[in-house]
Every structure is written in C-alpha cells, then in structure tokens.
Write a protein that holds these residues in place. Structure first.
Motif, PDB file in Angstrom:
ATOM      1  N   UNK A   1      -4.700  -3.953   3.080  1.00 54.74           N
ATOM      2  CA  UNK A   1      -3.411  -3.272   3.080  1.00 54.74           C
ATOM      3  C   UNK A   1      -2.558  -3.848   1.953  1.00 54.74           C
ATOM      4  N   UNK A   2      -2.011  -2.973   1.121  1.00 51.17           N
ATOM      5  CA  UNK A   2      -1.114  -3.413   0.052  1.00 51.17           C
ATOM      6  C   UNK A   2       0.274  -3.641   0.630  1.00 51.17           C
ATOM      7  N   UNK A   3       0.816  -4.842   0.411  1.00 48.26           N
ATOM      8  CA  UNK A   3       2.158  -5.184   0.879  1.00 48.26           C
ATOM      9  C   UNK A   3       3.009  -5.448  -0.362  1.00 48.26           C
TER      10      UNK A   3
ATOM     11  N   UNK B   1       3.526  -8.659  -2.837  1.00 48.71           N
ATOM     12  CA  UNK B   1       2.917  -8.471  -4.150  1.00 48.71           C
ATOM     13  C   UNK B   1       1.404  -8.600  -4.146  1.00 48.71           C
ATOM     14  N   UNK B   2       0.773  -8.248  -3.032  1.00 47.95           N
ATOM     15  CA  UNK B   2      -0.671  -8.351  -2.978  1.00 47.95           C
ATOM     16  C   UNK B   2      -1.251  -7.660  -1.764  1.00 47.95           C
ATOM     17  N   UNK B   3      -2.574  -7.784  -1.632  1.00 48.75           N
ATOM     18  CA  UNK B   3      -3.282  -7.190  -0.510  1.00 48.75           C
ATOM     19  C   UNK B   3      -3.400  -8.191   0.631  1.00 48.75           C
ATOM     20  N   UNK B   4      -3.476  -7.654   1.842  1.00 49.16           N
ATOM     21  CA  UNK B   4      -3.761  -8.455   3.027  1.00 49.16           C
ATOM     22  C   UNK B   4      -4.955  -7.800   3.708  1.00 49.16           C
TER      23      UNK B   4
ATOM     24  N   UNK C   1       5.880   2.806   9.830  1.00 48.05           N
ATOM     25  CA  UNK C   1       6.934   1.805   9.734  1.00 48.05           C
ATOM     26  C   UNK C   1       6.866   0.950   8.475  1.00 48.05           C
ATOM     27  N   UNK C   2       5.780   1.024   7.737  1.00 50.53           N
ATOM     28  CA  UNK C   2       5.614   0.182   6.558  1.00 50.53           C
ATOM     29  C   UNK C   2       4.828  -1.071   6.902  1.00 50.53           C
ATOM     30  N   UNK C   3       4.111  -1.577   5.910  1.00 50.58           N
ATOM     31  CA  UNK C   3       3.225  -2.719   6.145  1.00 50.58           C
ATOM     32  C   UNK C   3       4.008  -3.986   6.453  1.00 50.58           C
ATOM     33  N   UNK C   4       5.041  -4.271   5.678  1.00 48.50           N
ATOM     34  CA  UNK C   4       5.770  -5.530   5.840  1.00 48.50           C
ATOM     35  C   UNK C   4       6.458  -5.596   7.209  1.00 48.50           C
ATOM     36  N   UNK C   5       7.140  -4.514   7.600  1.00 50.44           N
ATOM     37  CA  UNK C   5       7.843  -4.495   8.895  1.00 50.44           C
ATOM     38  C   UNK C   5       6.872  -4.622  10.067  1.00 50.44           C
TER      39      UNK C   5
END
Length: 87
Positions: A51-53, A57-60, A75-79
């Motif tokens: 997943x791009x966050x 600034x990178x993939x997880x 909801x978005x990756x970071x949230x």
C-alpha cells in the motif's frame, strides 16, 4: 504464516457443513432431512498487498482482508493504519 488481517483482525473461525439426504417433495420424495453436520474452518479472504502511503513517502507491505482494502480506499491509507494502531 498466520491468517489474520492486520487492520480488521479477521481470523479463521469454525463453521459447519450440513449434510442432507432424501428427495425433495416437489420431485416426488418425502422431503429433505438433515442427517449430520461436519465441522469445517471458514478462512478470511486475505491478500498480501503493498500500500502506498503518501504521508510516509513509501510503500507498506501488509496482509489484508478484502474488506480492509475497501476501508483503505474509503478512508485513506494513513488514517486507516493510524486507527488500527499500526503507525
């Protein structure tokens, strides 16, 4: 390798298959009857994804259920990762 979703916590659960015998009444029989149940395991639909966050600034790389992927899309990756306690 564990079969657990990192975001939702979905994991394998126990279930049963029902074995039925007999011919249906509409087909000229006396009806279908449950004769036994057999235990089985129901597994979540897990996918291994990168997943791009943007905030990081990178993939997880994570193992997620498909429902968790929909949550990330909504909801978005970071949230989502923050709410799950992974960040």
């Amino acid at each position: 390798m564990s079969r657990i979703c990192l975001i939702r916590g979905s994991q394998p659960r126990a279930g049963r298959r029902i074995h039925r015998s007999g011919l249906a009444k509409k087909k000229g029989g006396i009806g279908r009857h449950v004769t036994k149940t057999v235990n089985r395991t129901v597994y979540p639909n897990l996918q291994e994804k990168r997943i791009w966050v943007p905030e990081l600034g990178g993939f997880v790389k994570m193992k997620l259920s498909c429902k968790a992927l929909r949550t990330i899309s909504k909801n978005g990756a970071y949230n989502t990762l923050k709410a799950a306690g992974l960040l």
